[in-house]
Design an enzyme around this catalytic site. Structure first.
Site, PDB file in Angstrom:
ATOM      1  N   GLU A   1       0.848  -1.210   0.000  1.00  0.00           N
ATOM      2  CA  GLU A   1       0.000   0.000   0.000  1.00  0.00           C
ATOM      3  C   GLU A   1       0.870   1.242   0.000  1.00  0.00           C
ATOM      4  OE1 GLU A   1      -2.457   1.547  -0.647  1.00  0.00           O
ATOM      5  OE2 GLU A   1      -4.266   1.092   0.473  1.00  0.00           O
ATOM      6  N   ASP A   2       0.339   2.304  -0.585  1.00  0.00           N
ATOM      7  CA  ASP A   2       1.085   3.566  -0.559  1.00  0.00           C
ATOM      8  C   ASP A   2       1.041   4.197   0.822  1.00  0.00           C
ATOM      9  OD1 ASP A   2      -1.643   4.107  -0.732  1.00  0.00           O
ATOM     10  OD2 ASP A   2      -1.504   5.420  -2.478  1.00  0.00           O
TER      11      ASP A   2
ATOM     12  N   ASP B   1      -4.169   5.820   6.152  1.00  0.00           N
ATOM     13  CA  ASP B   1      -4.671   7.058   6.746  1.00  0.00           C
ATOM     14  C   ASP B   1      -5.700   6.687   7.824  1.00  0.00           C
ATOM     15  OD1 ASP B   1      -5.143   9.742   7.107  1.00  0.00           O
ATOM     16  OD2 ASP B   1      -6.263  10.032   5.259  1.00  0.00           O
TER      17      ASP B   1
ATOM     18  N   PHE C   1      -1.356  16.212   3.595  1.00  0.00           N
ATOM     19  CA  PHE C   1      -1.619  15.549   2.320  1.00  0.00           C
ATOM     20  C   PHE C   1      -0.331  15.538   1.503  1.00  0.00           C
ATOM     21  CE2 PHE C   1      -3.032  15.051  -2.018  1.00  0.00           C
ATOM     22  CZ  PHE C   1      -3.960  14.034  -1.883  1.00  0.00           C
TER      23      PHE C   1
ATOM     24  N   ARG D   1       2.519  12.059  -9.502  1.00  0.00           N
ATOM     25  CA  ARG D   1       2.908  10.676  -9.189  1.00  0.00           C
ATOM     26  C   ARG D   1       4.369  10.410  -9.531  1.00  0.00           C
ATOM     27  NH1 ARG D   1      -1.710   7.620  -8.021  1.00  0.00           N
ATOM     28  NH2 ARG D   1      -3.570   8.166  -9.196  1.00  0.00           N
TER      29      ARG D   1
HETATM   30  P1  5GP Z   1      -7.697   5.355   4.293  1.00  0.00           P
HETATM   31  O1  5GP Z   1      -8.817   4.424   3.963  1.00  0.00           O
HETATM   32  O2  5GP Z   1      -6.609   4.721   5.130  1.00  0.00           O
HETATM   33  O3  5GP Z   1      -8.211   6.614   4.949  1.00  0.00           O
HETATM   34  O4  5GP Z   1      -7.122   5.877   2.916  1.00  0.00           O
HETATM   35  C1  5GP Z   1      -6.049   5.338   2.289  1.00  0.00           C
HETATM   36  C2  5GP Z   1      -5.976   5.835   0.857  1.00  0.00           C
HETATM   37  O5  5GP Z   1      -6.266   7.257   0.783  1.00  0.00           O
HETATM   38  C3  5GP Z   1      -4.565   5.685   0.324  1.00  0.00           C
HETATM   39  O6  5GP Z   1      -4.383   4.427  -0.282  1.00  0.00           O
HETATM   40  C4  5GP Z   1      -4.459   6.842  -0.639  1.00  0.00           C
HETATM   41  O7  5GP Z   1      -4.951   6.454  -1.909  1.00  0.00           O
HETATM   42  C5  5GP Z   1      -5.349   7.909  -0.062  1.00  0.00           C
HETATM   43  N1  5GP Z   1      -4.570   8.874   0.738  1.00  0.00           N
HETATM   44  C6  5GP Z   1      -4.550   9.004   2.077  1.00  0.00           C
HETATM   45  N2  5GP Z   1      -3.724   9.999   2.466  1.00  0.00           N
HETATM   46  C7  5GP Z   1      -3.180  10.495   1.324  1.00  0.00           C
HETATM   47  C8  5GP Z   1      -2.220  11.542   1.063  1.00  0.00           C
HETATM   48  O8  5GP Z   1      -1.669  12.213   1.945  1.00  0.00           O
HETATM   49  N3  5GP Z   1      -1.905  11.754  -0.250  1.00  0.00           N
HETATM   50  C9  5GP Z   1      -2.473  11.051  -1.265  1.00  0.00           C
HETATM   51  N4  5GP Z   1      -2.082  11.359  -2.498  1.00  0.00           N
HETATM   52  N5  5GP Z   1      -3.365  10.070  -1.060  1.00  0.00           N
HETATM   53  C10 5GP Z   1      -3.714   9.792   0.226  1.00  0.00           C
END
Ligand code: 5GP
Length: 168
Positions: A92-93, A96, A145, A158
């Protein structure tokens, strides 16, 4: 738009190598499948894969729309490749709130992989709504972010080789 560097290319490269070494040790004699979550993880996965010193396969899944409202955290996986008998390491990237990854894990577990672990390159623990076990982590970052190294803002940034925040 100006991007302020949060984590430099050098630091990223060093951390990816360290993770690769650890994963190579832990997955020796296993049937490792790196399962990337599109799109944000594809650059990290490609770099990580090339640091591994063991046989490895890769595949990807794409999470599309939320079912119902976003806060429910229910996601739809467009395509889940076969994971039976594989030692699956989800790539995973960023984690959050944790809602996305926990839904993905639940879906994969239904397919009964041999094992299932998570490698995330970034973690923003301050926004967590659900507990997430991250087995391999690149960096913990503040609640900002971020873009770059696969992560986008409206499909831009990206391709940056560092990670940064968007300024004015
Ligand atoms: P979660 O379900 O944990 O809230 O969200 C995870 C997803 O939200 C990540 O896989 C990503 O695609 C997106 N995301 C969360 N924080 C960031 C951020 O700081 N930058 C970007 N570009 N995407 C984010």
């Amino acid at each position: 738009m100006k991007i302020q560097v949060l984590i430099s290319e050098d630091k990223i490269k060093k951390r990816v190598k360290e993770l690769g070494k650890q994963i190579s040790q832990d997955y020796k004699d296993k049937n490792l499948l790196l399962l990337g979550v599109l799109k944000g993880s594809f650059i990290f996965l490609a770099d990580l894969m090339r640091t591994l010193e063991i046989p490895v396969q890769c595949d990807f899944l794409k999470v599309s729309s939320y079912i119902g409202d976003k806060s429910s955290g229910k996601i739809k996986i467009d395509f889940l490749p076969p994971v039976k008998k594989k030692d699956v390491l989800i790539i995973e990237d960023i984690i959050d709130t944790g809602l996305t990854i926990n839904s993905i894990k639940k879906e994969i577990e239904k397919q009964k992989p041999r094992s299932l672990k998570l490698c995330a390159f970034f973690d923003k623990p301050t926004r967590r709504e659900q507990e997430v076990k991250i087995d391999y982590l690149g960096f913990e970052i503040p609640n900002k972010f971020v873009v770059g190294y696969g992560l986008d803002y409206e499909e831009k940034f990206r391709s940056l080789s560092y990670v940064g925040t968007i300024g004015k």
